[in-house]
Design a protein around this motif. Structure first.
Motif, mmCIF file in Angstrom:
data_model
loop_
_atom_site.group_PDB
_atom_site.id
_atom_site.type_symbol
_atom_site.label_atom_id
_atom_site.label_comp_id
_atom_site.label_asym_id
_atom_site.label_seq_id
_atom_site.Cartn_x
_atom_site.Cartn_y
_atom_site.Cartn_z
ATOM 1 N N LEU A 59 0.841 -1.187 0.000
ATOM 2 C CA LEU A 59 0.000 0.000 0.000
ATOM 3 C C LEU A 59 0.884 1.247 0.000
ATOM 4 O O LEU A 59 2.106 1.168 0.113
ATOM 5 N N THR A 60 0.253 2.372 -0.101
ATOM 6 C CA THR A 60 0.990 3.623 -0.210
ATOM 7 C C THR A 60 0.520 4.605 0.860
ATOM 8 O O THR A 60 -0.682 4.881 0.962
ATOM 9 N N VAL A 61 1.467 5.124 1.617
ATOM 10 C CA VAL A 61 1.193 6.191 2.578
ATOM 11 C C VAL A 61 1.565 7.512 1.913
ATOM 12 O O VAL A 61 2.696 7.685 1.436
ATOM 13 N N THR A 62 0.654 8.457 1.878
ATOM 14 C CA THR A 62 0.902 9.778 1.297
ATOM 15 C C THR A 62 1.263 10.753 2.412
ATOM 16 O O THR A 62 0.551 10.836 3.427
ATOM 17 N N VAL A 63 2.361 11.452 2.215
ATOM 18 C CA VAL A 63 2.856 12.395 3.221
ATOM 19 C C VAL A 63 2.875 13.794 2.593
ATOM 20 O O VAL A 63 3.473 13.994 1.526
ATOM 21 N N GLY A 64 2.227 14.716 3.239
ATOM 22 C CA GLY A 64 2.244 16.101 2.791
ATOM 23 C C GLY A 64 3.049 16.965 3.740
ATOM 24 O O GLY A 64 2.948 16.820 4.965
ATOM 25 N N ARG A 65 3.870 17.862 3.187
ATOM 26 C CA ARG A 65 4.696 18.771 3.989
ATOM 27 C C ARG A 65 4.425 20.210 3.579
ATOM 28 O O ARG A 65 4.311 20.516 2.388
ATOM 29 N N LEU A 66 4.382 21.067 4.586
ATOM 30 C CA LEU A 66 4.231 22.502 4.352
ATOM 31 C C LEU A 66 5.414 23.195 5.007
ATOM 32 O O LEU A 66 5.529 23.244 6.235
ATOM 33 N N THR A 67 6.328 23.711 4.178
ATOM 34 C CA THR A 67 7.534 24.383 4.665
ATOM 35 C C THR A 67 7.548 25.788 4.095
ATOM 36 O O THR A 67 7.626 25.972 2.878
ATOM 37 N N MET A 68 7.488 26.776 4.960
ATOM 38 C CA MET A 68 7.444 28.152 4.475
ATOM 39 C C MET A 68 7.843 29.117 5.579
ATOM 40 O O MET A 68 7.787 28.791 6.768
ATOM 41 N N GLU A 69 8.281 30.304 5.152
ATOM 42 C CA GLU A 69 8.609 31.374 6.096
ATOM 43 C C GLU A 69 7.327 32.088 6.493
ATOM 44 O O GLU A 69 6.552 32.517 5.646
ATOM 45 N N VAL A 70 7.121 32.208 7.770
ATOM 46 C CA VAL A 70 5.871 32.768 8.280
ATOM 47 C C VAL A 70 5.873 34.281 8.109
ATOM 48 O O VAL A 70 6.858 34.959 8.425
ATOM 49 N N THR A 71 4.788 34.804 7.612
ATOM 50 C CA THR A 71 4.579 36.248 7.515
ATOM 51 C C THR A 71 3.391 36.629 8.390
ATOM 52 O O THR A 71 2.611 35.780 8.836
ATOM 53 N N ARG A 72 3.262 37.934 8.583
ATOM 54 C CA ARG A 72 2.193 38.410 9.473
ATOM 55 C C ARG A 72 0.801 38.141 8.911
ATOM 56 O O ARG A 72 -0.178 38.154 9.646
ATOM 57 N N THR A 115 1.488 57.026 21.975
ATOM 58 C CA THR A 115 0.303 56.627 21.217
ATOM 59 C C THR A 115 0.684 55.438 20.330
ATOM 60 O O THR A 115 1.823 54.963 20.369
ATOM 61 N N SER A 116 -0.258 54.993 19.527
ATOM 62 C CA SER A 116 -0.004 53.890 18.595
ATOM 63 C C SER A 116 -0.983 53.990 17.450
ATOM 64 O O SER A 116 -2.020 54.658 17.542
ATOM 65 N N ARG A 117 -0.639 53.293 16.358
ATOM 66 C CA ARG A 117 -1.548 53.218 15.213
ATOM 67 C C ARG A 117 -1.359 51.869 14.521
ATOM 68 O O ARG A 117 -0.271 51.297 14.537
ATOM 69 N N ALA A 118 -2.420 51.370 13.934
ATOM 70 C CA ALA A 118 -2.385 50.088 13.242
ATOM 71 C C ALA A 118 -1.707 50.259 11.891
ATOM 72 O O ALA A 118 -1.883 51.278 11.208
ATOM 73 N N SER A 119 -0.922 49.241 11.523
ATOM 74 C CA SER A 119 -0.229 49.288 10.243
ATOM 75 C C SER A 119 0.118 47.875 9.805
ATOM 76 O O SER A 119 0.860 47.161 10.486
ATOM 77 N N ASP A 120 -0.438 47.476 8.662
ATOM 78 C CA ASP A 120 -0.059 46.215 8.028
ATOM 79 C C ASP A 120 -0.219 45.027 8.976
ATOM 80 O O ASP A 120 0.651 44.175 9.088
ATOM 81 N N GLY A 121 -1.320 44.993 9.665
ATOM 82 C CA GLY A 121 -1.594 43.869 10.547
ATOM 83 C C GLY A 121 -0.826 43.890 11.848
ATOM 84 O O GLY A 121 -0.850 42.904 12.591
ATOM 85 N N ALA A 122 -0.136 44.989 12.149
ATOM 86 C CA ALA A 122 0.612 45.113 13.400
ATOM 87 C C ALA A 122 0.353 46.506 13.971
ATOM 88 O O ALA A 122 -0.554 47.212 13.520
ATOM 89 N N VAL A 123 1.162 46.909 14.975
ATOM 90 C CA VAL A 123 0.936 48.185 15.663
ATOM 91 C C VAL A 123 2.241 48.970 15.710
ATOM 92 O O VAL A 123 3.287 48.434 16.104
ATOM 93 N N VAL A 124 2.190 50.244 15.313
ATOM 94 C CA VAL A 124 3.338 51.151 15.376
ATOM 95 C C VAL A 124 3.271 51.916 16.694
ATOM 96 O O VAL A 124 2.259 52.567 16.987
ATOM 97 N N ALA A 125 4.339 51.845 17.477
ATOM 98 C CA ALA A 125 4.429 52.619 18.716
ATOM 99 C C ALA A 125 4.961 54.009 18.396
ATOM 100 O O ALA A 125 5.970 54.151 17.699
ATOM 101 N N VAL A 126 4.297 55.047 18.915
ATOM 102 C CA VAL A 126 4.673 56.441 18.671
ATOM 103 C C VAL A 126 4.827 57.139 20.019
ATOM 104 O O VAL A 126 3.973 56.995 20.894
ATOM 105 N N SER A 127 5.916 57.899 20.172
ATOM 106 C CA SER A 127 6.139 58.651 21.405
ATOM 107 C C SER A 127 6.609 60.049 21.054
ATOM 108 O O SER A 127 7.490 60.231 20.205
#
Length: 447
Positions: free
Chosen positions: A190-203, A286-298
């Motif tokens: 029989l055949t076992v199928t193996v799937g792999r997901l290798t990638m660099e994580v982004t936000r 203060t702070s503001r949202a940017s590209d799925g993250a938060v910018v810290a402002v002082s």
């Protein structure tokens, strides 16, 4: 009795083959599902049927007989693995209730019916193994914490199947193609199928659910899901209104500097320092949202003093256990009080300096004037003016010359008082007195 029957079966002419036909319920059997063989003859009445199976674990014979009630009579120990039908006026059937791959794969099947003891064709049973399970092997929890830039490796695996299954990676409802790969390995045919997901994580993967889907013919199975939690680290911080040169300002002037981090998740913290001291004046965060993250402002607002001259202002960002500092901004403070004090001092210094420089010039000019007057005086002494009476020197009564200038008028005497007096004295000094001369004569001539 059974031995005689088998002997007769073995001695039947080959020409009798083909009068009985053996067929299966499908081209292939499926493991875990039933499969039925049908044994039919050109004759309309069936009495006996002998089923022969050459299995992986040996050969088995199953002899059944039909009666008027069309119930099967067995000449073997019945089991729960097989089921038989014995219709008197129809084909006999044999059903494998639960096909087992290890037992039934590539097994050979035939049947023989009476009358007229004809043997059927052989059927080789091919067994497929369907997709039953698919597992995400690297899934130990439902939430996977990662940092942007990390390499994520997920492995998905099916049970052994025949033919091989397919695996697809999913992000929510979207198919993932980048970094997805598939391979197989053999497992007992029989055949076992193996799937792999290798990638660099982004936000973009933050709060996304990752899972894999296995497909086998019309069967679709999916694994449990993993919820990704992706942090975005602090990599940059800067004073956005800073300059490469020292920032020029005046004493007591209010200054506002603004510091920002790159977008991070979670939010970073900013502090201000001036030299080795932390700024505790008006600092607003203060702070503001940017590209799925938060910018810290002082924003730091402070009043500069003379003590801040050439001091360095800097902001630092703190993210978990990471600290990153910005480029420092140098302050160039123009101090008003120091200018007021230095103004008169500078003027006095200039006056003294100019005086020191002018004195030698004045002395030199005075010396030059005196020298020029002296030179002209000496010239007058050495070059007497011409007389209107005679150019020859006057002689005394005794024949000696008398050196005196009689032609000088009154105005010349006033201009040359000093020279005249010198010349007058010279006349007396150069006059030669004779014993016979008189003082009156000398005085008259001098006059």
């Amino acid at each position: 009795m059974t031995g005689i029957f088998l002997l007769l079966l073995a001695t039947l002419p080959v020409a009798c083959e083909g009068r009985v036909n053996l067929t299966g319920s499908s081209l292939t059997a499926v493991a875990g599902q039933p499969f039925t063989f049908t044994c039919s003859s050109d004759y309309g009445i069936y009495r006996y049927a002998i089923w022969t199976a050459q299995l992986q674990n040996g050969t088995s014979l199953f002899r059944v007989r039909s009666y008027i009630d069309e119930e099967c009579r067995y000449y073997f120990n019945t089991s729960d693995i097989y089921n038989f039908t014995c219709p008197r006026h129809g084909p006999f059937t044999m059903t494998i209730l639960d096909v087992d791959y290890r037992t039934h794969q590539n097994s050979n099947w035939t049947c023989l019916v009476e009358p007229p003891y004809f043997r059927s064709n052989m059927v080789v049973l091919d067994v497929n193994v369907p997709l039953k399970t698919i597992n995400l092997l690297t899934s130990t929890t439902h939430v996977l914490n990662l940092t942007e830039g990390d390499t994520m490796l997920l492995v998905c695996e099916t049970n052994p199947t025949k033919p091989p299954s397919n695996i697809t990676w999913m992000k929510d409802d979207d198919i993932i193609t980048t970094g997805a790969s598939s391979s197989t390995r053999e497992d007992g045919g029989l055949t076992v199928t193996v799937g792999r997901l290798t990638m660099e994580v982004t936000r973009e993967f933050h709060m996304k659910r990752i899972y894999c889907v296995g497909s086998y013919e019309e069967t679709i199975l999916r694994t449990n899901t993993i919820l990704l939690h992706v942090d975005v680290p602090l990599v940059d911080i800067s004073i956005i209104n800073s300059t490469n040169l020292p920032m020029a300002m005046t004493e007591n002037e209010d200054v506002t500097l603004v510091c920002e981090t790159n977008p991070t998740r979670p939010l970073s913290t900013i502090i201000w320092t001036r030299g080795n001291q932390t700024l505790t004046e008006d600092v607003t965060s203060t702070s503001r949202a940017s590209d799925g993250a938060v910018v810290a402002v002082s924003m730091a607002t402070f009043t500069v003093s003379c003590d801040d001259h050439l001091s360095r202002i800097q902001c630092s960002g703190f993210y978990k256990s990471t600290r990153i500092a910005s480029k420092s901004q140098t302050l160039f403070v123009h101090c008003i009080e120091k200018e007021d004090i230095s103004g008169p001092t500078f003027s006095a210094g200039v006056g003294v300096g100019m005086t020191i420089c002018l004195v030698p010039l004045l002395v030199a000019a005075a010396v030059y004037i005196l020298w020029w007057k002296r030179r002209n005086t000496m010239k007058d002494k050495t070059e007497p003016p011409e007389s209107t009476d005679s150019a020859a020197p006057r002689q005394s009564d005794d024949g000696h010359n008398t050196n005196m200038y009689e032609s000088m008028d009154h105005s010349a005497r006033e201009r040359k008082d000093t020279a005249y007096e010198e010349l007058h004295m010279q006349v007396y000094e150069n006059t030669v007195f004779q014993p016979t001369g008189s003082l009156d004569h000398v005085i008259r001539e001098d006059v």
